[in-house]
Design an enzyme around this catalytic site. Structure first.
Site, short mmCIF file in Angstrom:
data_model
loop_
_atom_site.label_atom_id
_atom_site.label_comp_id
_atom_site.label_asym_id
_atom_site.label_seq_id
_atom_site.Cartn_x
_atom_site.Cartn_y
_atom_site.Cartn_z
N HIS A 92 -10.95 -23.58 -90.79
CA HIS A 92 -10.46 -22.51 -89.93
C HIS A 92 -8.81 -22.77 -89.69
O HIS A 92 -8.22 -22.82 -88.46
CB HIS A 92 -11.04 -22.47 -88.51
CG HIS A 92 -12.52 -21.93 -88.72
ND1 HIS A 92 -12.80 -20.91 -89.52
CD2 HIS A 92 -13.40 -21.86 -87.95
CE1 HIS A 92 -14.10 -20.44 -89.39
NE2 HIS A 92 -14.50 -21.22 -88.32
N HIS A 163 -13.71 -14.75 -84.51
CA HIS A 163 -14.93 -15.42 -84.34
C HIS A 163 -15.68 -15.17 -83.05
O HIS A 163 -16.27 -16.09 -82.60
CB HIS A 163 -14.53 -17.05 -84.50
CG HIS A 163 -15.59 -18.05 -84.96
ND1 HIS A 163 -16.58 -17.95 -84.36
CD2 HIS A 163 -15.37 -18.74 -86.13
CE1 HIS A 163 -17.52 -18.93 -84.87
NE2 HIS A 163 -16.40 -19.27 -86.07
N GLU A 294 -18.50 -13.30 -89.34
CA GLU A 294 -17.03 -13.14 -89.37
C GLU A 294 -16.91 -12.58 -90.93
O GLU A 294 -17.18 -13.13 -91.86
CB GLU A 294 -16.72 -14.74 -89.70
CG GLU A 294 -17.34 -15.68 -88.50
CD GLU A 294 -17.45 -17.17 -88.70
OE1 GLU A 294 -16.34 -17.57 -89.32
OE2 GLU A 294 -18.42 -17.60 -88.49
C1 GLA Z 1 -17.26 -22.83 -87.63
C2 GLA Z 1 -17.73 -21.82 -88.58
C3 GLA Z 1 -19.24 -21.38 -88.52
C4 GLA Z 1 -19.98 -22.86 -88.66
C5 GLA Z 1 -19.57 -23.80 -87.51
C6 GLA Z 1 -20.22 -25.06 -87.65
O1 GLA Z 1 -17.40 -22.23 -86.36
O2 GLA Z 1 -17.08 -20.72 -88.55
O3 GLA Z 1 -19.50 -20.73 -89.73
O4 GLA Z 1 -19.77 -23.38 -89.64
O5 GLA Z 1 -18.08 -24.11 -87.70
O6 GLA Z 1 -19.81 -25.86 -86.56
#
Ligand code: GLA
Length: 331
Positions: A92, A163, A294
């Protein structure tokens, strides 16, 4: 101390959503159901809690959503080391992703807010200054429409998403009693770190088929693909011939959410690691308290230019434009 704002949008149906300039975050989504006012999003009580949690609740994710293996990319023969924030990989957008930035409020009205952010050249290792706008519009037919615009001064990968975690029951229970449909014929298998471990597979492999409404609890840990990730945490390549990408139905069947998007893929994450995340009620969430849907490019796309989707690289002179729309229908 930077000042954070809360913006409330309202429509003629009595629906109300709240957003913040911190992370251009979607904080709350309340719909009236007869006499009930139901909260459909997971969220925290205070900004301090938002800053402490690591579940990215409702946040805008960028510069690049999901994982980039080994936190490195090559563009036109040049190597870029990105900040790693999940072992050796980047998740991210890195340690200080767009979810942790204070965005500027460009404009604000009763049913729309537009946030903007300038990500400098070299931010988290990425090339080029990226100017980003994220707009949220609440329509009178209960749609929340998110639009992303971006421009860059150097070629860079861009993958912006939201998210939000949904619990259409109003947080009375976990989401395992919700039903989900995703119009996708292929999904990406991943390793325990969420990095694609193979090429796209048919959804019939390892029982990953969501093309018909299916209870999230159905055989949840029975599939070897889901066992690795402790539940769903997989990208689906959307079938672009279908108008609706995904449909989520509450356990009590009173709320249906339809998701449409311009993006090629959808990450389905059932909140497998949500435990200890602060909730709105002086307590903490448990695993599976919400499901994140997402819309985005496939994870680690910069390393897989042959995957069947448009390029995740933005060039100077081009405009990035993507849309995600969530429509809430009360039955
Ligand atoms: C992020 C990702 C999710 C998941 C979590 C795991 O939030 O967007 O898809 O993999 O991490 O902690």
């Amino acid at each position: 101390m930077s000042v954070k704002h809360i913006i409330t949008l309202r429509n003629r149906q009595g629906m109300q959503i709240k957003l913040s300039d911190w992370g251009a975050t979607w904080l709350s989504c309340v719909v009236p159901i007869a006499e009930e006012k139901r909260e459909l999003l997971l969220g925290c009580q205070t900004f301090e809690q938002y800053q402490q949690q690591d579940a990215y609740l409702g946040a805008t994710i960028g510069r690049y959503a999901n994982r980039i293996a080994n936190a490195e990319i090559d563009i036109a023969g040049k190597h870029y080391q990105l900040t790693a924030n999940q072992g050796v990989n980047q998740l991210h957008g890195g340690k200080l992703g767009f979810d942790k930035q204070l965005w500027k409020i460009e404009s604000q009205s009763e049913q729309q807010v537009i946030f903007s952010l300038i990500s400098p050249d070299g931010d988290q290792g990425y090339p080029g200054e990226l100017k980003v706008a994220a707009s949220y519009t609440l329509t009178d037919d209960n749609q929340v429409i998110i639009e992303y615009h971006a421009n860059t001064t150097k070629c860079t990968p861009v993958n912006l998403t939201n998210h939000a975690y949904f619990n259409l029951d109003g947080e009375t229970n976990n989401v395992l009693g919700h039903s989900l449909k995703v119009n996708a014929n292929y999904y990406l298998p991943v390793d325990a770190n969420g990095i694609p471990s193979n090429d796209l597979l048919n959804v019939t492999e390892d029982d990953m088929d969501l093309r018909q409404l299916r209870l999230l609890s159905d055989n949840l840990f029975g599939s070897s693909a889901r066992k690795i990730t402790g539940g769903y945490d997989h990208a689906y390549l959307l079938d672009s011939s279908k108008p609706v990408a995904a449909q989520l139905v509450s356990s009590d069947k009173k709320v249906t959410m339809n998701l449409t998007t311009s993006y090629p893929a959808l990450q389905v994450y059932t909140g497998n690691f949500l435990t200890h995340t602060p909730n709105r009620h002086n307590g903490v969430y448990a695993n599976f308290a919400g499901v994140a849907l997402e819309a985005q490019f496939l994870p680690d796309s910069p390393h897989h230019p042959t995957w069947p989707q448009s390029s995740c690289f933005l060039e100077p002179g081009q405009t990035y434009l993507q849309q995600i729309c969530y429509q809430f229908c009360i039955n």
